[in-house]
Design a protein around this motif. Sequence first.
Motif, PDB file in Angstrom:
ATOM      1  N   THR A 172       0.855  -1.196   0.000  1.00  9.50           N
ATOM      2  CA  THR A 172       0.000   0.000   0.000  1.00  9.50           C
ATOM      3  C   THR A 172       0.887   1.240   0.000  1.00  9.50           C
ATOM      4  OG1 THR A 172      -0.033   0.128   2.416  1.00  9.50           O
ATOM      5  CG2 THR A 172      -1.845  -1.087   1.379  1.00  9.50           C
ATOM      6  N   VAL A 173       0.259   2.408  -0.153  1.00 10.51           N
ATOM      7  CA  VAL A 173       1.001   3.653   0.021  1.00 10.51           C
ATOM      8  C   VAL A 173       1.332   3.798   1.506  1.00 10.51           C
ATOM      9  CG1 VAL A 173       0.070   4.862  -1.987  1.00 10.51           C
ATOM     10  CG2 VAL A 173      -1.142   4.975   0.181  1.00 10.51           C
ATOM     11  N   ASN A 174       2.400   4.531   1.818  1.00 11.51           N
ATOM     12  CA  ASN A 174       2.837   4.668   3.210  1.00 11.51           C
ATOM     13  C   ASN A 174       1.818   5.365   4.099  1.00 11.51           C
ATOM     14  OD1 ASN A 174       5.239   3.332   3.001  1.00 11.51           O
ATOM     15  ND2 ASN A 174       6.435   5.147   2.571  1.00 11.51           N
ATOM     16  N   CYS A 175       0.974   6.194   3.515  1.00 17.39           N
ATOM     17  CA  CYS A 175      -0.012   6.915   4.326  1.00 17.39           C
ATOM     18  C   CYS A 175      -1.273   6.084   4.578  1.00 17.39           C
ATOM     19  CB  CYS A 175      -0.365   8.237   3.658  1.00 17.39           C
ATOM     20  SG  CYS A 175      -0.818   8.052   1.933  1.00 17.39           S
ATOM     21  N   PHE A 176      -1.249   4.808   4.208  1.00 20.04           N
ATOM     22  CA  PHE A 176      -2.378   3.902   4.432  1.00 20.04           C
ATOM     23  C   PHE A 176      -2.579   3.738   5.940  1.00 20.04           C
ATOM     24  CE2 PHE A 176      -4.650  -0.082   4.613  1.00 20.04           C
ATOM     25  CZ  PHE A 176      -5.435  -0.075   3.455  1.00 20.04           C
ATOM     26  N   PRO A 177      -3.807   3.878   6.438  1.00 21.34           N
ATOM     27  CA  PRO A 177      -4.045   3.731   7.881  1.00 21.34           C
ATOM     28  C   PRO A 177      -3.695   2.331   8.370  1.00 21.34           C
ATOM     29  CG  PRO A 177      -6.020   4.496   6.755  1.00 21.34           C
ATOM     30  CD  PRO A 177      -5.025   4.165   5.701  1.00 21.34           C
ATOM     31  N   ASN A 178      -3.112   2.253   9.527  1.00 20.02           N
ATOM     32  CA  ASN A 178      -2.726   0.971  10.112  1.00 20.02           C
ATOM     33  C   ASN A 178      -3.542   0.770  11.382  1.00 20.02           C
ATOM     34  OD1 ASN A 178      -1.424  -1.398  10.552  1.00 20.02           O
ATOM     35  ND2 ASN A 178       0.458  -0.486  11.296  1.00 20.02           N
ATOM     36  N   ASN A 179      -4.760   0.293  11.204  1.00 19.91           N
ATOM     37  CA  ASN A 179      -5.665   0.097  12.330  1.00 19.91           C
ATOM     38  C   ASN A 179      -5.761  -1.381  12.677  1.00 19.91           C
ATOM     39  OD1 ASN A 179      -6.089   2.723  11.559  1.00 19.91           O
ATOM     40  ND2 ASN A 179      -8.280   2.658  11.824  1.00 19.91           N
TER      41      ASN A 179
END
Length: 151
Positions: free
Chosen positions: A30-37
Amino acid sequence: MKKTFSILSIFTLLIFSGLYINSCGSREDTVNCFPNNPINVSLNLNLPGYNALNYDNGWIYVNEQQSGSRGLIVVRVGDSFKVYDRNAPHICPDTNTTLEVKDNIAILCPKDNTKWILRTGQPESGSKTSLPPKTYPYNYDPMTKVLNIYY
């Protein structure tokens, strides 16, 4: 004075370039700014709300607590499942990047009309990315018909 200014300018440029690359550059999936929840969902397929998952090609949206920042798309693929995050994998999240199921065969990003095949997650020809939607692992107990999704 000119050397100090040039070094300071280059240093500043490098810092801002690094911030931009880290905020929205590409990672492996994914792109680095993808949320990691955290993802921790348990679905009992005996319940009417999840009945579609008892049939091949059946799918549902999951918007329960601990199902990510925008929810999940869960698809039955034969005897297994695909669990996709609803955040677009190739664009930093904004108001129009929540993935949707289109015509029961594709996943669509409304921001740029990128499409993926629902059953496989593969980008359709002409897509603006080669990244598939982010997927999550799961455990399924066919005896109890309970699907546990986690990350």
